[in-house]
Write a protein that holds these residues in place. Structure first.
Motif, mmCIF file in Angstrom:
data_model
loop_
_atom_site.group_PDB
_atom_site.id
_atom_site.type_symbol
_atom_site.label_atom_id
_atom_site.label_comp_id
_atom_site.label_asym_id
_atom_site.label_seq_id
_atom_site.Cartn_x
_atom_site.Cartn_y
_atom_site.Cartn_z
ATOM 1 N N TRP A 104 -6.679 1.940 -11.412
ATOM 2 C CA TRP A 104 -5.948 3.017 -10.740
ATOM 3 C C TRP A 104 -4.797 3.527 -11.602
ATOM 4 O O TRP A 104 -3.672 3.725 -11.127
ATOM 5 C CB TRP A 104 -5.434 2.557 -9.373
ATOM 6 N N GLY A 105 -5.071 3.681 -12.882
ATOM 7 C CA GLY A 105 -4.073 4.248 -13.778
ATOM 8 C C GLY A 105 -2.892 3.345 -14.035
ATOM 9 O O GLY A 105 -1.841 3.816 -14.491
ATOM 10 N N GLY A 106 -3.058 2.048 -13.754
ATOM 11 C CA GLY A 106 -1.986 1.101 -14.021
ATOM 12 C C GLY A 106 -0.967 0.976 -12.910
ATOM 13 O O GLY A 106 0.063 0.311 -13.083
ATOM 14 N N ARG A 107 -1.247 1.551 -11.751
ATOM 15 C CA ARG A 107 -0.213 1.583 -10.702
ATOM 16 C C ARG A 107 0.165 0.206 -10.178
ATOM 17 O O ARG A 107 1.296 0.003 -9.711
ATOM 18 C CB ARG A 107 -0.667 2.467 -9.541
ATOM 19 N N TYR A 108 -0.749 -0.765 -10.260
ATOM 20 C CA TYR A 108 -0.455 -2.103 -9.744
ATOM 21 C C TYR A 108 0.369 -2.954 -10.714
ATOM 22 O O TYR A 108 0.851 -4.020 -10.348
ATOM 23 C CB TYR A 108 -1.750 -2.854 -9.425
ATOM 24 N N GLY A 109 0.501 -2.517 -11.966
ATOM 25 C CA GLY A 109 1.178 -3.330 -12.962
ATOM 26 C C GLY A 109 0.404 -4.608 -13.233
ATOM 27 O O GLY A 109 -0.825 -4.655 -13.130
ATOM 28 N N ALA A 110 1.127 -5.659 -13.589
ATOM 29 C CA ALA A 110 0.498 -6.968 -13.831
ATOM 30 C C ALA A 110 0.395 -7.681 -12.491
ATOM 31 O O ALA A 110 1.161 -8.590 -12.168
ATOM 32 C CB ALA A 110 1.319 -7.778 -14.823
ATOM 33 N N GLY A 143 0.800 -1.220 0.000
ATOM 34 C CA GLY A 143 0.000 0.000 0.000
ATOM 35 C C GLY A 143 0.832 1.267 0.000
ATOM 36 O O GLY A 143 0.283 2.370 0.043
ATOM 37 N N ASP A 144 2.167 1.115 -0.090
ATOM 38 C CA ASP A 144 3.048 2.288 -0.060
ATOM 39 C C ASP A 144 3.230 2.840 -1.476
ATOM 40 O O ASP A 144 4.312 2.788 -2.055
ATOM 41 C CB ASP A 144 4.393 1.950 0.576
ATOM 42 N N PHE A 145 2.158 3.409 -2.006
ATOM 43 C CA PHE A 145 2.154 3.847 -3.400
ATOM 44 C C PHE A 145 3.120 5.011 -3.652
ATOM 45 O O PHE A 145 3.516 5.243 -4.796
ATOM 46 C CB PHE A 145 0.731 4.257 -3.802
ATOM 47 N N ASP A 146 3.509 5.709 -2.601
ATOM 48 C CA ASP A 146 4.457 6.819 -2.736
ATOM 49 C C ASP A 146 5.882 6.392 -2.385
ATOM 50 O O ASP A 146 6.714 7.220 -1.998
ATOM 51 C CB ASP A 146 4.027 7.987 -1.845
ATOM 52 N N GLN A 147 6.158 5.115 -2.533
ATOM 53 C CA GLN A 147 7.490 4.596 -2.223
ATOM 54 C C GLN A 147 8.561 5.367 -3.000
ATOM 55 O O GLN A 147 8.324 5.840 -4.124
ATOM 56 C CB GLN A 147 7.556 3.096 -2.571
ATOM 57 N N THR A 148 9.744 5.501 -2.387
ATOM 58 C CA THR A 148 10.882 6.179 -3.022
ATOM 59 C C THR A 148 11.972 5.159 -3.324
ATOM 60 O O THR A 148 11.951 4.023 -2.832
ATOM 61 C CB THR A 148 11.451 7.246 -2.082
ATOM 62 N N TRP A 149 12.948 5.585 -4.139
ATOM 63 C CA TRP A 149 14.061 4.682 -4.440
ATOM 64 C C TRP A 149 14.852 4.360 -3.173
ATOM 65 O O TRP A 149 15.324 3.229 -2.993
ATOM 66 C CB TRP A 149 14.971 5.290 -5.506
ATOM 67 N N SER A 166 7.648 2.946 -11.602
ATOM 68 C CA SER A 166 7.753 3.704 -10.357
ATOM 69 C C SER A 166 8.506 2.886 -9.309
ATOM 70 O O SER A 166 8.613 1.657 -9.410
ATOM 71 C CB SER A 166 6.362 4.021 -9.832
ATOM 72 N N PRO A 167 9.023 3.548 -8.267
ATOM 73 C CA PRO A 167 9.644 2.801 -7.170
ATOM 74 C C PRO A 167 8.691 1.764 -6.561
ATOM 75 O O PRO A 167 9.108 0.641 -6.239
ATOM 76 C CB PRO A 167 10.006 3.894 -6.155
ATOM 77 N N TYR A 168 7.420 2.141 -6.420
ATOM 78 C CA TYR A 168 6.426 1.195 -5.893
ATOM 79 C C TYR A 168 6.352 -0.057 -6.763
ATOM 80 O O TYR A 168 6.355 -1.184 -6.254
ATOM 81 C CB TYR A 168 5.060 1.881 -5.828
ATOM 82 N N LEU A 169 6.289 0.128 -8.074
ATOM 83 C CA LEU A 169 6.158 -1.008 -8.983
ATOM 84 C C LEU A 169 7.434 -1.844 -9.010
ATOM 85 O O LEU A 169 7.373 -3.084 -9.014
ATOM 86 C CB LEU A 169 5.816 -0.506 -10.386
ATOM 87 N N ILE A 170 8.592 -1.202 -9.023
ATOM 88 C CA ILE A 170 9.849 -1.950 -9.004
ATOM 89 C C ILE A 170 9.971 -2.752 -7.715
ATOM 90 O O ILE A 170 10.400 -3.912 -7.719
ATOM 91 C CB ILE A 170 11.046 -0.986 -9.164
ATOM 92 N N GLN A 171 9.568 -2.152 -6.602
ATOM 93 C CA GLN A 171 9.596 -2.883 -5.335
ATOM 94 C C GLN A 171 8.736 -4.144 -5.425
ATOM 95 O O GLN A 171 9.155 -5.238 -5.035
ATOM 96 C CB GLN A 171 9.079 -1.996 -4.206
ATOM 97 N N GLY A 172 7.512 -3.992 -5.948
ATOM 98 C CA GLY A 172 6.635 -5.147 -6.090
ATOM 99 C C GLY A 172 7.209 -6.195 -7.023
ATOM 100 O O GLY A 172 7.077 -7.403 -6.784
#
Length: 541
Positions: free
Chosen positions: A440-446, A360-366, A396-402
């Motif tokens: 949500w604009g694609g924020r979750y990715g696949a 849920g940390d959609f504003d994650q940073t590098w 995004s950092p959030y997506l890369i983290q996931g």
């Protein structure tokens, strides 16, 4: 002609007309409410868009009282016609938490049918009610780990796939969590409860036996049954592959994002049972008192034990299938694939960004991603970040983290496919879903579950949505699965390139992607080897 004769003829004509009208009415009713004869009695269903639908069909007896924690018991035959027009009860469970955006996207809280222990029921969708139709059959197990969900949730609806694939679709509800996986055998319970830690999986076996005995009456082929499940449903598929009691009840298997290589060892299962019994103020020998508790009390005790995992945003895992030595004599896919299902072809799949659904940390940073890597014991976090950012500079950092966490856990699926292929018998096929969800604009990715709707030729869910891309992907995946159910080979469907079996030389993989799907060798190979060398396949289980 006398008045008496005329009157008699008039009466006879009226009676004939009434009989004709009655016959027409009965035919009209049968067109909308078809009746099928099963081994236990007659069922009345409902036609929806040309598909015959039967809901809440019992395949086992009520599991409350004296049947609680025991293997499923047979259904008693009934007289007359039983309505199968609405969903049956679902296993007692804590409601899905709607405070997470992802949970709302998949209607996690919506389990129609009510809650109770008379929950051994299934739903059927079929295009034709003819014993000679012999259509391929899908038996779908729901997700939600081993603690939640049901066959009644919106994502389990089988009407679209039944119509699209000219096939029979069955979805199954069963006992969950403490009701289905409380291992009492090592805590002093009588011998009758030796398989209590596997009761929920034995429910699935009972459902498959029901299918073998009855599905022909619904137009299905009992010799072409495909078990399929995503997430927890995929774990259930994994387990059935190793259960002797399930052998011969299914002929193909599709495991989506739920590779379960190992089940709970007995000592861990005993610890969970002992904790539960202590909370209840009972011992293992007090089985009758435990059976006398209301399901409200059982569920409340269970919820307290699962609360810590839910608070951490994790799936509860106190009560899961156990290596009991009876129903489950070996781990499903460790150290190798089970010989008992060696001749069952299999599809194994993951999605690119599985784990974003738990974040849920959609504003994650590098800097935050780097800290996550360090916390997980990665000694070269900068190099790892660079590897991922070079592959997808726009993420995004959030997506890369996931994606990183997903790749850390993908090893179990790779291991499952490798071990299945190593048997040298029926093939394994692998796919990777890369097309992102538009939610949500694609924020979750696949994300986890993004392929569930398309696997049922269904795109109305929020993870897909009504658009041309979703329709294309649904056609591609559904047609491949229907071909697989029909023949054991996913080729022959619509639009996809050739899909070769998986082996450790090529690692052939079908990739469902934008703007088009394609076949490749060793999808995510560099990431696979990187994380395998650091953690091993068990990290994904």
């Amino acid at each position: 002609m006398t008045k008496l004769v005329v009157a008699r003829r008039s009466l006879l004509g009226g009676a004939a007309a009434s009989l004709t009208l009655a016959a027409t009415a009965r035919a009209a009713v049968a067109d909308i409410f078809p009746v099928v004869e099963t081994a236990n009695g007659r069922l009345r269903g409902l036609v929806s868009g040309g598909i015959k639908v039967f809901k809440g069909v019992p395949y086992g007896a009520d599991t409350s009282g004296a049947n609680r924690f025991r293997p499923p018991q047979p259904v008693r035959k009934w007289a007359g016609i039983r309505d199968a027009l609405d969903y049956g009860a679902v296993s007692p469970q804590a409601p899905g938490d709607k405070r997470r955006d992802y949970a709302n996207l998949i209607y996690l809280d919506y389990q129609p049918g009510g809650m109770g222990e008379d929950c051994l029921n299934l739903n059927i969708w079929t295009p034709e009610l003819s014993r000679s139709a012999k259509k391929p059959v899908f038996v779908r197990f729901h997700g939600g780990g081993f603690y939640g969900g049901s066959s009644n949730s919106p994502g389990m609806d089988g009407e679209m796939l039944s119509r699209f694939g000219d096939c029979v679709v069955v979805t199954v509800s069963h006992r969950l969590s403490a009701f289905g996986f409380l291992h009492l055998a090592d805590s002093g319970a009588p011998a009758d409860f030796a398989q209590s830690g596997m009761a929920g999986m034995l429910d699935l076996v009972a459902a498959l036996r029901w299918v073998r005995e009855n599905i022909e009456a619904f137009g299905g082929d009992p010799g072409r049954v495909t078990i399929i499940g995503q997430s927890g449903g995929g774990a259930k598929v994994s387990g059935l592959m190793a259960m002797p009691s399930a052998a011969g009840l299914f002929h193909r298997a599709v495991q989506m994002s739920g590779a379960m290589l190992r089940v709970s060892p007995r000592d861990r299962a005993k610890a969970g049972a002992d904790t539960f019994l202590k909370a209840a103020g009972l011992g293992g020998g007090d089985i009758r008192k435990l059976q006398a508790l209301s399901f409200y009390e059982i569920l409340s005790l269970q919820a307290d034990l699962e609360a810590a995992a839910r608070t951490r945003g994790e799936a509860p895992s106190v009560f899961t299938p156990v290596l009991d030595g009876v129903a489950m004599p070996r781990h499903p896919f460790d150290p190798d694939a089970p010989q008992i299902s060696a001749d069952v072809p299999m599809i194994v799949s993951t999605t690119l960004d599985e784990r974003t659904y738990r974040q849920g940390d959609f504003d994650q940073t590098w800097a935050g991603v780097k800290a996550m890597l360090i916390a997980r014991g990665v000694t070269s976090p900068d190099a790892v970040l660079e590897m991922y950012r070079q592959e997808d500079a726009a993420a995004s950092p959030y997506l890369i983290q996931g994606r990183i966490i997903s790749d850390m856990g993908r090893g179990a699926s790779f291991a499952m496919a490798e071990r299945k292929a190593a048997l040298g018998r029926a093939p394994a096929y692998v796919y990777l879903w890369k097309a992102p969800s538009p939610a949500w604009g694609g924020r979750y990715g696949a994300t986890h579950g993004v392929d569930v709707g398309p696997s049922s030729y269904e795109i109305r869910g929020a993870l897909q949505g009504p658009n041309a891309s979703s329709r294309r992907l649904a056609e591609e995946l559904s047609s491949a699965l229907v071909a697989f159910a029909a023949t054991g080979n996913p080729n022959g469907g619509r639009k996809l390139p050739r899909w070769d079996p998986y082996d450790t030389q090529r690692r052939a993989t079908m990739v469902f992607d934008e703007p088009s799907s394609h076949a490749t060798d060793d999808a995510r190979g560099a990431f696979r080897t990187f994380w395998r060398d650091r953690s091993g396949p068990q990290a994904a289980g």
